[in-house]
Write a protein that holds these residues in place. Structure first.
Motif, PDB file in Angstrom:
ATOM      1  N   LYS A 289      -3.128   1.170  11.752  1.00  0.00           N
ATOM      2  CA  LYS A 289      -2.711   0.192  10.399  1.00  0.00           C
ATOM      3  C   LYS A 289      -2.905   1.227   9.227  1.00  0.00           C
ATOM      4  O   LYS A 289      -3.772   1.882   8.948  1.00  0.00           O
ATOM      5  CB  LYS A 289      -3.824  -0.811  10.299  1.00  0.00           C
ATOM      6  CG  LYS A 289      -3.465  -1.908   9.142  1.00  0.00           C
ATOM      7  CD  LYS A 289      -4.453  -2.781   9.000  1.00  0.00           C
ATOM      8  CE  LYS A 289      -4.442  -3.819   7.961  1.00  0.00           C
ATOM      9  NZ  LYS A 289      -5.376  -4.846   7.660  1.00  0.00           N
ATOM     10  N   ILE A 290      -1.920   1.158   8.291  1.00  0.00           N
ATOM     11  CA  ILE A 290      -1.949   1.896   7.153  1.00  0.00           C
ATOM     12  C   ILE A 290      -2.400   0.921   5.976  1.00  0.00           C
ATOM     13  O   ILE A 290      -2.156  -0.382   5.794  1.00  0.00           O
ATOM     14  CB  ILE A 290      -0.359   2.058   6.564  1.00  0.00           C
ATOM     15  CG1 ILE A 290       0.319   3.032   7.900  1.00  0.00           C
ATOM     16  CG2 ILE A 290      -0.386   2.670   5.035  1.00  0.00           C
ATOM     17  CD1 ILE A 290       1.735   3.178   7.348  1.00  0.00           C
ATOM     18  N   ILE A 291      -3.434   1.573   5.431  1.00  0.00           N
ATOM     19  CA  ILE A 291      -4.218   0.753   4.107  1.00  0.00           C
ATOM     20  C   ILE A 291      -3.668   1.149   2.859  1.00  0.00           C
ATOM     21  O   ILE A 291      -3.915   2.606   2.598  1.00  0.00           O
ATOM     22  CB  ILE A 291      -5.649   1.014   4.216  1.00  0.00           C
ATOM     23  CG1 ILE A 291      -6.155   0.116   5.565  1.00  0.00           C
ATOM     24  CG2 ILE A 291      -6.092   0.520   3.017  1.00  0.00           C
ATOM     25  CD1 ILE A 291      -6.154   1.075   6.793  1.00  0.00           C
ATOM     26  N   ASP A 292      -2.873   0.813   2.287  1.00  0.00           N
ATOM     27  CA  ASP A 292      -2.266   1.223   1.060  1.00  0.00           C
ATOM     28  C   ASP A 292      -2.354   0.184  -0.319  1.00  0.00           C
ATOM     29  O   ASP A 292      -1.087  -0.286  -0.530  1.00  0.00           O
ATOM     30  CB  ASP A 292      -0.776   1.502   1.322  1.00  0.00           C
ATOM     31  CG  ASP A 292       0.206   2.084   0.233  1.00  0.00           C
ATOM     32  OD1 ASP A 292      -0.619   2.803  -0.833  1.00  0.00           O
ATOM     33  OD2 ASP A 292       1.266   2.186   0.301  1.00  0.00           O
ATOM     34  N   PRO A 293      -3.303  -0.166  -0.695  1.00  0.00           N
ATOM     35  CA  PRO A 293      -3.599  -1.149  -1.837  1.00  0.00           C
ATOM     36  C   PRO A 293      -2.802  -0.885  -3.232  1.00  0.00           C
ATOM     37  O   PRO A 293      -2.583  -1.725  -3.731  1.00  0.00           O
ATOM     38  CB  PRO A 293      -5.111  -1.273  -1.651  1.00  0.00           C
ATOM     39  CG  PRO A 293      -5.480  -0.049  -1.498  1.00  0.00           C
ATOM     40  CD  PRO A 293      -4.752   0.404  -0.281  1.00  0.00           C
ATOM     41  N   TYR A 294      -2.466   0.407  -3.186  1.00  0.00           N
ATOM     42  CA  TYR A 294      -2.051   0.803  -4.623  1.00  0.00           C
ATOM     43  C   TYR A 294      -0.626   1.384  -4.611  1.00  0.00           C
ATOM     44  O   TYR A 294       0.025   2.001  -5.425  1.00  0.00           O
ATOM     45  CB  TYR A 294      -2.790   1.825  -5.356  1.00  0.00           C
ATOM     46  CG  TYR A 294      -4.490   1.323  -5.349  1.00  0.00           C
ATOM     47  CD1 TYR A 294      -4.689   0.225  -6.139  1.00  0.00           C
ATOM     48  CD2 TYR A 294      -5.345   1.587  -4.603  1.00  0.00           C
ATOM     49  CE1 TYR A 294      -5.967  -0.553  -6.197  1.00  0.00           C
ATOM     50  CE2 TYR A 294      -6.848   1.211  -4.343  1.00  0.00           C
ATOM     51  CZ  TYR A 294      -7.130   0.170  -5.266  1.00  0.00           C
ATOM     52  OH  TYR A 294      -8.329  -0.454  -5.351  1.00  0.00           O
ATOM     53  N   ASN A 295       0.191   0.963  -3.400  1.00  0.00           N
ATOM     54  CA  ASN A 295       1.668   1.463  -3.195  1.00  0.00           C
ATOM     55  C   ASN A 295       1.667   2.819  -3.354  1.00  0.00           C
ATOM     56  O   ASN A 295       2.869   3.246  -3.972  1.00  0.00           O
ATOM     57  CB  ASN A 295       2.432   0.617  -4.456  1.00  0.00           C
ATOM     58  CG  ASN A 295       2.377  -1.065  -4.209  1.00  0.00           C
ATOM     59  OD1 ASN A 295       2.313  -1.287  -3.090  1.00  0.00           O
ATOM     60  ND2 ASN A 295       2.065  -1.480  -5.340  1.00  0.00           N
ATOM     61  N   GLY A 296       0.878   3.659  -3.062  1.00  0.00           N
ATOM     62  CA  GLY A 296       0.973   5.223  -2.809  1.00  0.00           C
ATOM     63  C   GLY A 296       2.253   5.679  -1.935  1.00  0.00           C
ATOM     64  O   GLY A 296       2.809   6.510  -2.141  1.00  0.00           O
ATOM     65  N   VAL A 297       2.492   4.900  -0.964  1.00  0.00           N
ATOM     66  CA  VAL A 297       3.889   5.046  -0.074  1.00  0.00           C
ATOM     67  C   VAL A 297       4.942   5.003  -1.008  1.00  0.00           C
ATOM     68  O   VAL A 297       5.988   5.801  -1.031  1.00  0.00           O
ATOM     69  CB  VAL A 297       3.810   4.263   1.189  1.00  0.00           C
ATOM     70  CG1 VAL A 297       5.056   4.724   2.018  1.00  0.00           C
ATOM     71  CG2 VAL A 297       2.640   4.632   2.262  1.00  0.00           C
ATOM     72  N   GLU A 298       5.185   4.059  -1.787  1.00  0.00           N
ATOM     73  CA  GLU A 298       6.290   3.766  -2.521  1.00  0.00           C
ATOM     74  C   GLU A 298       6.430   4.821  -3.729  1.00  0.00           C
ATOM     75  O   GLU A 298       7.254   5.402  -3.827  1.00  0.00           O
ATOM     76  CB  GLU A 298       6.209   2.419  -3.155  1.00  0.00           C
ATOM     77  CG  GLU A 298       7.295   2.074  -3.969  1.00  0.00           C
ATOM     78  CD  GLU A 298       7.337   0.692  -4.771  1.00  0.00           C
ATOM     79  OE1 GLU A 298       8.041   0.423  -5.599  1.00  0.00           O
ATOM     80  OE2 GLU A 298       6.450  -0.119  -4.310  1.00  0.00           O
ATOM     81  N   ASP A 299       5.050   5.261  -4.163  1.00  0.00           N
ATOM     82  CA  ASP A 299       5.148   6.284  -5.178  1.00  0.00           C
ATOM     83  C   ASP A 299       5.669   7.694  -4.597  1.00  0.00           C
ATOM     84  O   ASP A 299       6.170   8.504  -5.336  1.00  0.00           O
ATOM     85  CB  ASP A 299       3.692   6.436  -5.925  1.00  0.00           C
ATOM     86  CG  ASP A 299       3.460   5.600  -6.869  1.00  0.00           C
ATOM     87  OD1 ASP A 299       4.549   4.771  -7.271  1.00  0.00           O
ATOM     88  OD2 ASP A 299       2.329   5.056  -7.362  1.00  0.00           O
ATOM     89  N   ILE A 300       5.103   7.770  -3.292  1.00  0.00           N
ATOM     90  CA  ILE A 300       5.434   9.252  -2.819  1.00  0.00           C
ATOM     91  C   ILE A 300       7.092   9.020  -2.694  1.00  0.00           C
ATOM     92  O   ILE A 300       7.926  10.208  -2.838  1.00  0.00           O
ATOM     93  CB  ILE A 300       4.938   9.351  -1.433  1.00  0.00           C
ATOM     94  CG1 ILE A 300       3.350   9.641  -1.582  1.00  0.00           C
ATOM     95  CG2 ILE A 300       5.544  10.288  -0.478  1.00  0.00           C
ATOM     96  CD1 ILE A 300       2.565   9.583  -0.384  1.00  0.00           C
ATOM     97  N   ALA A 301       7.511   8.074  -2.082  1.00  0.00           N
ATOM     98  CA  ALA A 301       8.934   7.992  -1.897  1.00  0.00           C
ATOM     99  C   ALA A 301       9.575   8.081  -3.133  1.00  0.00           C
ATOM    100  O   ALA A 301      10.998   8.733  -3.441  1.00  0.00           O
ATOM    101  CB  ALA A 301       9.337   6.718  -1.290  1.00  0.00           C
TER     102      ALA A 301
END
Length: 409
Positions: free
Chosen positions: A123-135
């Motif tokens: 499971k990915i825990i990403d409460p601050y939308n870091g994955v989106e910021d990386i993209a």
């Protein structure tokens, strides 16, 4: 011990294990991570120590070194932090079993570093939308707590240079708020970020973002002073001394990975920041003034001895080396370069970037050097002593230089 074994043991004592930090960030960037960091929740330290034979580092909170999949990895306990005084030591740290992974991610600097993967479930825990910021290639502060450790401002600037990501406007504002406390930070923390920034593909981004956040004058006043110091347009069409310095730094970084060399390139024109206004656009004796500015910088953050030695040499020689015509000057320079921890290629990388070319003797400096080394005191007249020996060796080396068959090079 494999990662699977590590996770199983953590689960056995009632805990959860997460992959955190750069390894997670790099996974979503699509690049291979060099190191893995882990975070554990739901357990106490005594149970952990019973289960694992691990080396503990850190005093204010537990971080352990454990061999996982053949590599030494850091395993930390999830923690909360509370600011109680100024400076990077001014935190109260809580690492009890009830601290969650979300609590731990909240205290981190930027969103791209505030992502975790629960290893037992994926499971990915990403409460601050870091994955989106990386993209989207964005550097964004996790929360208002960003300003509590002022060096996070330098880290954000460095991350921007490291990944070629853009810092968001709100994060620039948060960086600016770190200014007053940054004045009080130990020099070694500032130097550490400088060192890491110089290892990025385009180090100028680090300094430009500090200027954007109005922090450059506080952290590196010697580079801020270069802004607006105009130069003769026929030699420097790129603009002021700051623009020239950033260009040289990036151009050297393209061909040379050594932080020592990149630092020497960074400070080569550092004396131009102190040029009297009535002298502009000329910068007479900026090499002399540059040594004074470098010394002040060293007093503030204590530079490595090798960096300091190489930087002083470049400051002294960057204007003169391409112009030398007299054999004695050329021989003296060639014999000095290896004493500075700079290789001939290192020296030439900086001179080429600054002058867009090299004289013939520098192109062949290493070969000339080994020819000159063949001259030593063994064949010196027997009645010579002291300074006479050194003078004889220098004269013979000059003669050797004059007799070099350039066609053989």
């Amino acid at each position: 011990m494999t990662e699977k074994d590590f996770v199983h043991k953590i689960n056995l004592i009632g805990g959860k294990a997460y992959l955190v930090g750069g390894a997670v960030r790099d996974k979503f960037r699509g690049v291979e991570a060099h190191d893995k960091d882990y975070c554990v929740t739901g357990i106490n330290e005594s149970d952990f120590r019973t289960m694992f034979k691990a080396f503990k580092s850190g005093n204010s909170f537990p971080v352990y070194r454990i061999e996982i999949d053949g590599k030494m990895c850091e395993v930390s306990f999830a923690r909360r932090e509370k600011k109680i005084s100024s400076g990077y030591r001014g935190f109260e740290t809580i690492f009890e079993p009830n601290v969650t992974i979300e609590d731990d991610l909240y205290r981190r600097d930027t969103t791209i570093n505030a992502i975790a993967i629960e290893l037992s479930t994926g499971k990915i825990i990403d409460p601050y939308n870091g994955v989106e910021d990386i993209a989207n290639k964005k550097i964004r502060a996790v929360s208002s707590h960003f300003v509590e450790d002022p060096v996070r401002a330098l880290r954000a600037a460095r991350q921007s240079a490291q990944f070629n990501f853009e810092i968001t406007d709100d994060t620039i504002i948060a960086m600016n708020k770190c200014g007053e406390e940054l004045r009080l930070e130990p020099g070694e923390r500032i130097f550490n970020e400088l060192n890491l920034a110089l290892q990025t593909d385009k180090p100028s981004i680090f300094f430009r973002n500090l200027e954007r956040a109005k922090l450059l004058e506080i952290i590196f006043p010697e580079f801020h002073q270069l802004i607006g110091k105009i130069q003769p347009k026929e030699f420097h069409p790129e603009g002021d001394a700051f623009e020239h310095t950033m260009n040289i730094l990036d151009n050297v970084a393209k061909v040379n990975t050594k932080p020592l060399v990149r630092f020497a390139a960074l400070v080569h024109d550092i004396g131009k920041g102190t040029t009297p206004l009535d002298m502009l656009p000329h910068h007479y004796e900026h090499d002399v003034r540059g040594l004074i500015v470098l010394d002040k910088m060293n007093q503030r953050m204590t530079l490595p001895r090798d960096w300091l030695k190489a930087a002083k040499f470049i400051i002294k020689q960057h204007m003169h080396a391409p112009l030398y015509k007299k054999p004695g000057k050329i021989v003296d320079l060639i014999m000095k370069i290896p004493l500075t921890k700079l290789t001939f290629d290192d020296f030439n990388d900086i001179i080429y970037a600054d002058h867009n070319g090299l004289p013939g003797y520098l192109k062949n400096a290493e070969k000339i050097y080994f020819e000159l080394l063949k001259v030593d005191g063994k064949n010196c007249p027997e009645n010579f002593c002291g300074k006479q020996i050194g003078q004889w060796i220098r004269a013979e080396r000059i003669r050797t230089y004059l007799n070099i068959n350039w066609g053989g090079f």
